[in-house]
Design a protein around this motif. Structure first.
Motif, PDB file in Angstrom:
ATOM      1  N   ALA A 126     108.795  46.022  38.893  1.00 16.43           N
ATOM      2  CA  ALA A 126     108.431  47.279  38.329  1.00 16.43           C
ATOM      3  C   ALA A 126     107.246  47.184  37.398  1.00 16.43           C
ATOM      4  O   ALA A 126     106.135  47.659  37.470  1.00 16.43           O
ATOM      5  CB  ALA A 126     109.400  47.807  38.571  1.00 16.43           C
ATOM      6  N   LYS A 127     107.810  45.598  36.595  1.00 21.28           N
ATOM      7  CA  LYS A 127     106.883  45.676  35.117  1.00 21.28           C
ATOM      8  C   LYS A 127     105.721  45.025  35.871  1.00 21.28           C
ATOM      9  O   LYS A 127     105.127  44.139  34.891  1.00 21.28           O
ATOM     10  CB  LYS A 127     107.579  45.275  34.689  1.00 21.28           C
ATOM     11  CG  LYS A 127     108.821  45.853  34.153  1.00 21.28           C
ATOM     12  CD  LYS A 127     109.981  44.907  32.524  1.00 21.28           C
ATOM     13  CE  LYS A 127     110.016  46.924  31.678  1.00 21.28           C
ATOM     14  NZ  LYS A 127     110.980  47.557  32.379  1.00 21.28           N
TER      15      LYS A 127
ATOM     16  N   LYS B 288     103.517  45.171  38.458  1.00 18.21           N
ATOM     17  CA  LYS B 288     103.188  46.514  39.058  1.00 18.21           C
ATOM     18  C   LYS B 288     102.636  47.238  38.377  1.00 18.21           C
ATOM     19  O   LYS B 288     101.645  48.116  38.179  1.00 18.21           O
ATOM     20  CB  LYS B 288     103.887  47.344  40.112  1.00 18.21           C
ATOM     21  CG  LYS B 288     103.152  47.896  41.021  1.00 18.21           C
ATOM     22  CD  LYS B 288     104.103  49.367  42.218  1.00 18.21           C
ATOM     23  CE  LYS B 288     102.572  50.187  42.576  1.00 18.21           C
ATOM     24  NZ  LYS B 288     101.945  50.842  41.479  1.00 18.21           N
ATOM     25  N   ASP B 289     103.557  47.456  37.105  1.00 19.40           N
ATOM     26  CA  ASP B 289     102.394  48.401  35.920  1.00 19.40           C
ATOM     27  C   ASP B 289     100.831  47.229  35.387  1.00 19.40           C
ATOM     28  O   ASP B 289     100.082  47.990  35.242  1.00 19.40           O
ATOM     29  CB  ASP B 289     103.641  48.231  34.516  1.00 19.40           C
ATOM     30  CG  ASP B 289     104.732  49.444  35.221  1.00 19.40           C
ATOM     31  OD1 ASP B 289     104.624  49.811  36.010  1.00 19.40           O
ATOM     32  OD2 ASP B 289     106.085  49.008  34.595  1.00 19.40           O
TER      33      ASP B 289
ATOM     34  N   ASP C 127      98.584  47.451  37.933  1.00 17.21           N
ATOM     35  CA  ASP C 127      97.856  48.665  37.684  1.00 17.21           C
ATOM     36  C   ASP C 127      97.278  49.234  36.645  1.00 17.21           C
ATOM     37  O   ASP C 127      95.809  50.085  36.173  1.00 17.21           O
ATOM     38  CB  ASP C 127      98.800  49.911  37.621  1.00 17.21           C
ATOM     39  CG  ASP C 127     100.057  50.380  38.679  1.00 17.21           C
ATOM     40  OD1 ASP C 127      98.950  49.248  40.547  1.00 17.21           O
ATOM     41  OD2 ASP C 127     100.394  50.789  39.501  1.00 17.21           O
ATOM     42  N   ARG C 128      97.631  49.138  35.543  1.00 22.62           N
ATOM     43  CA  ARG C 128      96.790  48.889  34.115  1.00 22.62           C
ATOM     44  C   ARG C 128      95.990  48.490  34.077  1.00 22.62           C
ATOM     45  O   ARG C 128      94.751  49.005  33.041  1.00 22.62           O
ATOM     46  CB  ARG C 128      98.154  49.306  32.906  1.00 22.62           C
ATOM     47  CG  ARG C 128      99.191  49.939  32.989  1.00 22.62           C
ATOM     48  CD  ARG C 128      98.922  51.164  32.666  1.00 22.62           C
ATOM     49  NE  ARG C 128      99.658  52.428  32.728  1.00 22.62           N
ATOM     50  CZ  ARG C 128      99.602  53.316  32.943  1.00 22.62           C
ATOM     51  NH1 ARG C 128      98.793  53.743  32.121  1.00 22.62           N
ATOM     52  NH2 ARG C 128     101.134  54.757  32.485  1.00 22.62           N
TER      53      ARG C 128
ATOM     54  N   ASP D 275      97.400  50.418  26.533  1.00 21.51           N
ATOM     55  CA  ASP D 275      98.071  50.302  27.649  1.00 21.51           C
ATOM     56  C   ASP D 275      98.299  49.145  28.072  1.00 21.51           C
ATOM     57  O   ASP D 275      99.699  48.710  28.619  1.00 21.51           O
ATOM     58  CB  ASP D 275      97.575  51.573  29.058  1.00 21.51           C
ATOM     59  CG  ASP D 275      97.518  52.619  27.798  1.00 21.51           C
ATOM     60  OD1 ASP D 275      98.265  53.307  27.314  1.00 21.51           O
ATOM     61  OD2 ASP D 275      96.841  53.911  28.446  1.00 21.51           O
TER      62      ASP D 275
ATOM     63  N   THR E  98     102.127  46.537  28.562  1.00 20.15           N
ATOM     64  CA  THR E  98     102.645  46.199  29.986  1.00 20.15           C
ATOM     65  C   THR E  98     103.113  44.710  29.901  1.00 20.15           C
ATOM     66  O   THR E  98     104.145  44.477  29.721  1.00 20.15           O
ATOM     67  CB  THR E  98     102.102  46.654  31.128  1.00 20.15           C
ATOM     68  OG1 THR E  98     100.658  45.820  30.960  1.00 20.15           O
ATOM     69  CG2 THR E  98     101.887  48.330  31.515  1.00 20.15           C
TER      70      THR E  98
END
Ligand code: ASC
Length: 156
Positions: A110-111, A113-114, A117-118, A140, A144
């Protein structure tokens, strides 16, 4: 000297070094290769992240084209990490990855993926060339990086 003769002379040398290079790689396990790969990916990320950080922190003047170029590269590179942590790389020495990454794999992913995405958002924002928005998107993205390092990277 005829071309055929040159090829006859040179071919064994070229083939020999190819065989040597291939066997050096063959001695490396899949897990070790993955660790080497991801370290390289992070090197390339940091190389391109750095100049954006310097601009975001006001250490060097903002250059919109330069910032956007770096952001685009980082966004392209981040997804490469999805294949850089195969199960075979668990337990490989000389990694800064904490064992907790394996026991919390869903959170680790999940991290990651962050990050993806960021950095994608950062590249999209940077393209428009607004410094304040680019700066915010940069921090941002940097957060992450930090969130994962704090939890899953061995401290230097
Ligand atoms: C960098 C870099 C990192 C991240 C991190 C963000 O430029 O090399 O590891 O940013 O410091 O918090």
């Amino acid at each position: 000297m005829s071309l055929i003769r040159v090829v006859r002379l040179v071919a064994p040398v070229v083939l020999g070094s190819l065989v040597l290079a291939t066997s050096a790689h063959a001695q490396q396990s899949k897990g070790e290769a993955a660790v080497e790969y991801r370290k390289s990916v992070y090197e390339v990320m940091a190389w391109n992240f750095g100049p954006m950080g310097a601009m975001a922190q006001g250490k060097v003047p903002y250059n919109a084209a330069e910032f956007a170029k770096r952001a685009e590269r980082v966004a392209f590179i981040a997804p490469l990490l999805t294949e850089a942590f195969p199960p075979e790389s668990q337990g490989v020495k000389r990694t800064d990855l904490k064992p907790e990454a394996w026991s919390n794999r869903a959170d680790f992913d999940a991290k990651l993926k962050d990050l993806i995405d960021r950095t994608a958002a950062l590249a999209a924002t940077a393209k428009a060339g607004d410094f304040e928005k680019s700066k915010a998107a940069f921090f941002d993205a940097a957060n992450t990086c930090k969130a994962c390092h704090d939890k899953y990277k061995v401290k230097d």
